[in-house]
Design a protein around this motif. Structure first.
Motif, short mmCIF file in Angstrom:
data_model
loop_
_atom_site.label_atom_id
_atom_site.label_comp_id
_atom_site.label_asym_id
_atom_site.label_seq_id
_atom_site.Cartn_x
_atom_site.Cartn_y
_atom_site.Cartn_z
N PHE A 1 0.84 -1.19 0.00
CA PHE A 1 0.00 0.00 0.00
C PHE A 1 0.88 1.24 0.00
O PHE A 1 2.08 1.17 0.27
N ARG A 2 0.26 2.37 -0.33
CA ARG A 2 0.93 3.67 -0.31
C ARG A 2 0.28 4.53 0.76
O ARG A 2 -0.93 4.51 0.93
N PHE A 3 1.15 5.30 1.45
CA PHE A 3 0.64 6.19 2.48
C PHE A 3 1.66 7.30 2.71
O PHE A 3 2.84 7.03 2.93
N TYR B 1 5.01 7.29 0.83
CA TYR B 1 5.81 6.07 0.96
C TYR B 1 5.04 4.87 0.43
O TYR B 1 3.82 4.85 0.47
N GLU B 2 5.78 3.90 -0.07
CA GLU B 2 5.21 2.61 -0.45
C GLU B 2 5.63 1.59 0.59
O GLU B 2 6.81 1.53 0.97
N TYR B 3 4.67 0.82 1.05
CA TYR B 3 4.91 -0.18 2.10
C TYR B 3 4.70 -1.58 1.54
O TYR B 3 3.79 -1.80 0.75
N GLN B 4 5.55 -2.48 1.96
CA GLN B 4 5.37 -3.90 1.68
C GLN B 4 5.51 -4.61 3.02
O GLN B 4 6.54 -4.49 3.69
N ILE B 5 4.48 -5.33 3.41
CA ILE B 5 4.53 -6.13 4.63
C ILE B 5 4.53 -7.58 4.20
O ILE B 5 3.61 -8.04 3.53
N SER B 6 5.59 -8.29 4.57
CA SER B 6 5.73 -9.69 4.16
C SER B 6 5.60 -10.59 5.38
O SER B 6 6.48 -10.60 6.25
N CYS C 1 5.46 -13.99 5.27
CA CYS C 1 6.36 -15.15 5.14
C CYS C 1 7.82 -14.73 5.31
O CYS C 1 8.64 -15.50 5.81
N GLY C 2 8.18 -13.50 4.92
CA GLY C 2 9.56 -13.02 5.08
C GLY C 2 9.81 -12.32 6.41
O GLY C 2 10.94 -12.02 6.75
N ARG C 3 8.72 -12.03 7.14
CA ARG C 3 8.77 -11.38 8.45
C ARG C 3 9.47 -10.02 8.41
O ARG C 3 10.33 -9.72 9.22
N TYR C 4 9.09 -9.20 7.41
CA TYR C 4 9.68 -7.87 7.32
C TYR C 4 8.67 -6.84 6.82
O TYR C 4 7.64 -7.19 6.24
N ILE C 5 9.00 -5.58 7.06
CA ILE C 5 8.30 -4.44 6.48
C ILE C 5 9.33 -3.68 5.67
O ILE C 5 10.41 -3.34 6.18
N LEU C 6 9.01 -3.39 4.42
CA LEU C 6 9.87 -2.60 3.55
C LEU C 6 9.14 -1.29 3.29
O LEU C 6 7.95 -1.30 2.93
#
Length: 77
Positions: free
Chosen positions: A9-11, A14-19, A21-26
């Motif tokens: 999502f965008r907010f 910024y663009e956010y990626q919540i994974s 399975c990878g246990r991270y936030i980009l």
């Protein structure tokens, strides 16, 4: 969220990626394309709570998601 792999999502510029399975936030700045990654050691329900309570840009993910509609999200399973 256990059947969800990633949420995008965008907010606030910024663009956010919540994974899950990878246990991270980009988080990537849409203007400069600089990014930061935030990793989590929690699993299961603890990981979901850690994601929701994280505030990589000063606002918690929980607060951001409460202000977005389903059309603002890209969810992969």
């Amino acid at each position: 969220m256990e059947s969800t792999n990633e949420i995008f999502f965008r907010f606030a510029g910024y663009e956010y990626q919540i994974s899950y399975c990878g246990r991270y936030i980009l988080v990537e700045d849409r203007k400069t394309h600089e990014s930061e990654e935030f990793y989590f050691s929690e699993t299961g329900e603890g990981l979901i709570e850690a994601f929701l309570n994280a505030s990589p840009r000063g606002t918690t993910i929980r607060e951001i998601l409460m202000n977005l509609s389903k059309k603002d999200l890209i969810i992969t399973e």
